[in-house]
Write an enzyme that holds these catalytic residues in place. Structure first.
Site, short mmCIF file in Angstrom:
data_model
loop_
_atom_site.label_atom_id
_atom_site.label_comp_id
_atom_site.label_asym_id
_atom_site.label_seq_id
_atom_site.Cartn_x
_atom_site.Cartn_y
_atom_site.Cartn_z
N HIS A 171 52.54 71.03 27.52
CA HIS A 171 53.30 71.70 28.57
C HIS A 171 54.22 70.77 29.34
CE1 HIS A 171 51.78 75.85 28.72
NE2 HIS A 171 50.63 75.35 28.30
N LYS A 197 58.79 78.43 43.06
CA LYS A 197 58.02 77.70 42.06
C LYS A 197 57.35 76.52 42.75
CE LYS A 197 61.73 77.53 39.65
NZ LYS A 197 61.79 77.71 38.21
N ARG A 198 56.48 75.83 42.02
CA ARG A 198 55.80 74.67 42.56
C ARG A 198 56.82 73.69 43.13
NH1 ARG A 198 54.19 70.20 39.38
NH2 ARG A 198 54.82 71.44 37.57
N LYS A 230 62.03 69.78 40.06
CA LYS A 230 62.46 71.19 40.16
C LYS A 230 63.62 71.35 41.15
CE LYS A 230 58.00 73.09 38.75
NZ LYS A 230 58.38 73.78 37.50
N THR A 290 58.49 80.33 33.02
CA THR A 290 58.39 81.75 32.65
C THR A 290 58.88 82.64 33.77
OG1 THR A 290 56.06 81.72 33.34
CG2 THR A 290 56.51 81.51 30.99
N LYS A 323 60.90 86.54 34.05
CA LYS A 323 60.52 87.65 34.95
C LYS A 323 61.71 88.10 35.79
CE LYS A 323 56.04 85.45 35.15
NZ LYS A 323 55.24 84.46 35.90
#
Length: 896
Positions: free
Chosen positions: A439, A731-732, A737, A843, A847
């Site tokens: 991952h 998100k985290r 990110k 992911t 969505k």
């Protein structure tokens, strides 16, 4: 990027949104590319060939005894009940009343929403248990191959709406609750999110279980039952504050405690050879892992699979009653505390040795208990004649990232030490059974454990890991030979499981380079040579001897003067001596600073070596895995490596969380088949320009936005306009990110606004609500600083009357699945801007796109494939490509 690109988004859905939604079919569902196996066809034709309605009928149970285990639904029973349209409202209401009265978790006086939720959930669970028992009774009879999915996280979210939706009972339960004075929406909101995961890793695992059940695959999930989850996030003036999750305080109506299913798990101790020739792991610390089962229903199918979670404890005799009665209460409960804390929280901080030990205990508990359970089930199905060669034909163990790596040595340990197999047999069976999903390409996320710590905590496993490492070295030496020692050494350095550990004894002299002297001195001349073999300079040697004699003949100093003399007996220069002492101390410090590199166990390497298949989770990620991260392994075993682009379940992420959009899709397609066959969404393309469809789409989006407006007001106190564009990054919180870059962009936008007049601002900028959500890990200081920065910017911007509704900045506290289900259907622009080459898949991007949202993103993870599917014109591309990153980093480091 020009602001005008988004100028129409808040008022016109555009054909792009419909095309985006209709083009994602190949990502959404797990397993769609691999449905042709004989086993799959067998299962579909025999077990699920009947009409896809519910397989049970809720009776008026308030006046009947509760269902008994022996009353399991048979195939004949389910066949006849399939012809019915499901239970009526009165039957459902009676079932809810029964549980409110006879399975009480609340006092009997009132039927309020919390009690209504538990009674409703228990009513649904009855139906799931019937299907669950029927499913596994059938699998036992067929003795099919079964997939076991091991993950440290399962981010399930709320289960009630998903369960009744999958069972096709949403209408019946809504009407029944209405008759009982409650609304389904209010009852559903009483359920806390299961605190069993953190981010995409856990949500992927839960989507897999839903998809496998819906596709009728025999499968089973394994995880840990965390009492306090990761943490509940609170936002204060100081930023993020972490408090323990309370999701289990009122109980969990979905779980079934299996008191008859428990397994011993051992830590520490020592290994002793037995008279039987086997290694015996004795002494140490023993705990017990107890099973809790959660049924996972498929959509409009009988199939209900299982998520088995382990909770840890010790037997009652381990409670030291004597110590307790003597007043030493802490000592009395020490064994119990040590066992229970293994399942307290997800990802305990590992900066301390104690934290590292606890994390390793968690990982081993998951692996050991799960494999013991898997093997027990295999032996039960095999009957009297267990053929271990058949184990890989009946069992597939999938490791979700490196957390379950210890499955590999644990399976070998059980097969050799407990089942009596040879090393060769056990190693072969293990490799054929286990597979690994990678991952991440981030170095800090490729797990490494201290060799010393693992040797202490899991001594037998370290022996086995050393044997696997030796097997690997042998393979590489055999494959490449020793003709080029430098290249061989490089390959071993990259691939070995043990880092900074000497080669196994059988290969100890592999890289020893002997130095041969060119000039050989005859024996009779050796007596006239110095230690290095050179000729003796006799004159120099004589002078050196004289010097030594002179040194030995110095005056003797009386004892009472010695304390003021240096080592040679001369007067002490105290200042000089002090400087010399400082120099010595400095040299000692420098010597201490030059330490040997730590000896480590590389878990990702162990995963690759011990598995028969290794997959990345998006095309670009899999390319990086094979070309960079595991390139040497790829050269050795190219057949092992494959790509499986992640997917998400369309049930939860369109059908249930966005009923307004779902109704539109069903209406225009004329069928609800798109819920399980998302390729059907492509048929929407022919309606993309239809004004009625666009009008309906706008109305659905606005309705979803109104829900978020109310939610934001409730959670943060801020008021936002539903007419503004909702620009979302959830998100985290992590540097790669790039939430920091996003908020800096917002600061820049705000500064530009402040430089303009009100008229200019209104003409230049589209009203925008920038929404952030996500948790920063408790010990990740930089991520927590980013959270505080976002909230501080929000406090400034949101209270500026000059800006008003043109710009709002919202940080949604405690982001979880339920919050995602609210935000995603209301989104119009979503940010997926991680540094290219660092996001494995992502992911949430799927969505958002599924719910009619435009993405802005880098060519990273699944973004690459989404952009290919929806078309370049429907995706806002941002940032550098993955292959450009290394060069850019080099330029920055050179000050360019």
């Amino acid at each position: 990027m020009a602001v005008s690109q988004f100028s129409s988004m808040s008022t016109r859905p555009s054909e792009a949104l419909v095309q985006c939604t209709s083009s994602l079919s190949r990502f959404i569902e797990f397993g769609s590319r691999n449905r042709t196996s004989k086993q799959k066809l067998l299962l579909i034709r025999t077990f699920n060939s009947r009409p896809p309605t519910t397989s049970f009928c809720i009776k008026c149970v308030s006046s009947q005894p509760s269902p008994k285990t022996k009353d399991r639904v048979t195939e004949e029973d389910t066949s006849s009940s399939q012809n019915s349209s499901g239970p009526d409202t009165a039957s459902v209401a009676s079932s809810i009343q029964y549980h409110a009265e006879f399975t009480p978790l609340f006092s009997p006086e009132k039927f309020e929403p919390p009690k209504a939720f538990f009674a409703t959930a228990q009513s649904v669970r009855d139906s799931l248990i019937i299907n669950w028992n029927s499913t596994y009774e059938y699998y036992e009879r067929l003795n099919v191959k079964q997939a076991y999915y091991l993950s440290m996280e399962f981010l399930q979210g709320r289960a009630l709406l998903n369960a009744i939706g999958n069972l096709g009972l949403t209408g019946a339960y809504a009407e029944a609750l209405s008759k009982l004075g409650q609304s389904l929406e209010n009852v559903v909101s009483q359920e806390p999110d299961a605190a069993l995961g953190n981010g995409g890793l856990g949500r992927l695992a839960s989507c897999f279980l839903d998809s496998m059940a819906t596709l009728n695959y025999p499968a089973w999930g394994y995880g840990l039952r965390y009492k306090y989850g990761l943490f509940k996030q609170r936002i204060t003036k100081d930023g993020q504050e972490e408090v323990a999750e309370d999701w289990l305080e009122l109980g969990n109506p979905w779980e079934i405690e299996r008191n008859d299913v428990s397994y011993p798990v051992k830590f520490y101790g020592k290994i002793v050879p037995g008279s039987d020739g086997k290694s015996h792991w004795i002494g140490g610390e023993d705990i017990k892992a107890v099973a809790y089962d959660i049924p996972i229903p498929g959509y409009k199918t009988k199939t209900t699979i299982n998520l088995r979670l382990w909770s840890t404890m010790v037997p009652s005799e381990d409670f030291d009653l004597s110590a307790f009665n003597a007043g030493d209460h802490t000592k009395a409960a020490e064994a119990l505390t040590n066992a229970e804390k293994i399942c307290y929280i997800l990802y305990p901080g590992d900066e301390s040795v104690e934290g590292k030990v606890l994390r390793l205990k968690q990982q081993y508990t998951l692996c050991s208990a799960s494999l013991q359970d898997i093997i027990a089930r295999f032996e039960k199905r095999s009957g009297a004649n267990v053929n271990w060669e058949e184990f890989p034909e009946k069992v597939a163990v999938q490791m979700n990232d490196t957390h379950p790596t210890l499955c590999i040595p644990e399976l070998i340990r059980i097969l050799i030490d407990l089942k009596g197999l040879s090393w060769k047999e056990a190693w072969n069976i293990t490799q054929r059974t286990v597979a690994y999903t990678n991952h991440t390409v981030l170095p800090e996320a490729l797990e490494k454990w201290s060799f010393e710590l693992m040797q202490k905590l899991l001594p037998r496993h370290m022996e086995i890991i050393e044997m696997i490492d030796e097997e690997l070295v042998h393979t590489i030496v055999s494959e490449y030979g020793t003709a080029d020692p430098d290249l061989l050494e490089k390959r071993l350095k990259e691939t070995r499981i043990l880092e900074n550990v000497d080669l196994p004894a059988t290969f100890a002299d592999l890289f020893v380079k002997t130095k041969e002297s060119t000039d050989v001195v005859p024996d009779d001349e050796l007596e006239n040579c110095d230690e290095e073999g050179g000729p003796v300079d006799e004159e120099l040697e004589s002078a050196q001897e004289d010097g030594v004699l002179e040194e030995e003949s110095t005056d003797v100093v009386p004892d009472d003067e010695l304390e003021n003399c240096d080592e040679e007996g001369g007067p002490v220069d105290e200042e000089l001596e002090s400087e010399q002492e400082d120099d010595v101390l400095e040299e000692e410090k420098e010597a201490e600073a030059v330490q040997e590199p730590p000896q480590l166990v590389r878990m990702a390497n162990l995963c690759v070596v011990g598995s028969h298949a290794v997959n990345g989770v998006a095309e670009i990620h899999s390319e990086i895995v094979t070309n960079e991260v595991f390139n040497e392994f790829y050269k050795l075993w190219p057949e092992k490596f494959q790509n499986k682009t992640n997917g998400v379940t369309p049930r939860r992420w369109i059908r249930f969380c966005n009923p307004d959009l779902s109704s539109i899709l069903t209406s225009w397609l004329g069928t609800e088949d798109w819920v399980t066959n998302t390729g059907k969404l492509a048929e929407l393309r022919k309606f993309a320009d239809n004004e009625d469809l666009q009008s309906q789409f706008r109305a659905a989006k606005r309705n979803n936005k109104m829900k978020v407006v109310s939610f934001i007001k409730e959670k943060t106190g801020y008021s936002v306009s539903p007419d503004a564009m909702f620009d979302i990054q959830v998100k985290r919180i992590h540097e790669y990110k790039r939430q920091l870059m996003n908020i800096l962009g917002i600061v820049y936008r705000y500064k530009k606004m402040k430089e303009m007049s009100a008229v200019e601002r209104k003409a230049k900028f589209v009203p925008r609500v920038c929404i952030f959500g996500g948790k920063a890990f408790a010990t990740y200081v930089q991520a927590k600083r980013i959270v505080k920065f976002i909230t501080d910017v929000g406090a400034t911007v949101n209270h500026d009357p000059e800006i008003g509704d043109l710009l709002k900045v919202i940080f949604v506290p405690d982001y979880n699945v339920s919050v995602a289900e609210l935000l995603i259907p209301a989104s119009e622009l979503s940010q997926h801007i991680s540094t290219a080459g660092m996001e494995a898949s992502g992911t949430s991007n799927m969505k958002f796109a599924m719910n009619g949202c435009i993405l802005i993103g880098t060519l990273d993870g699944a973004n690459v494939e989404i952009r290919q599917e929806v078309g370049e014109e429907n995706f806002f591309l941002f940032g550098a490509r993955a292959h450009e990153i290394a060069g850019l980093r080099k330029e920055r480091s050179e000050g360019k």
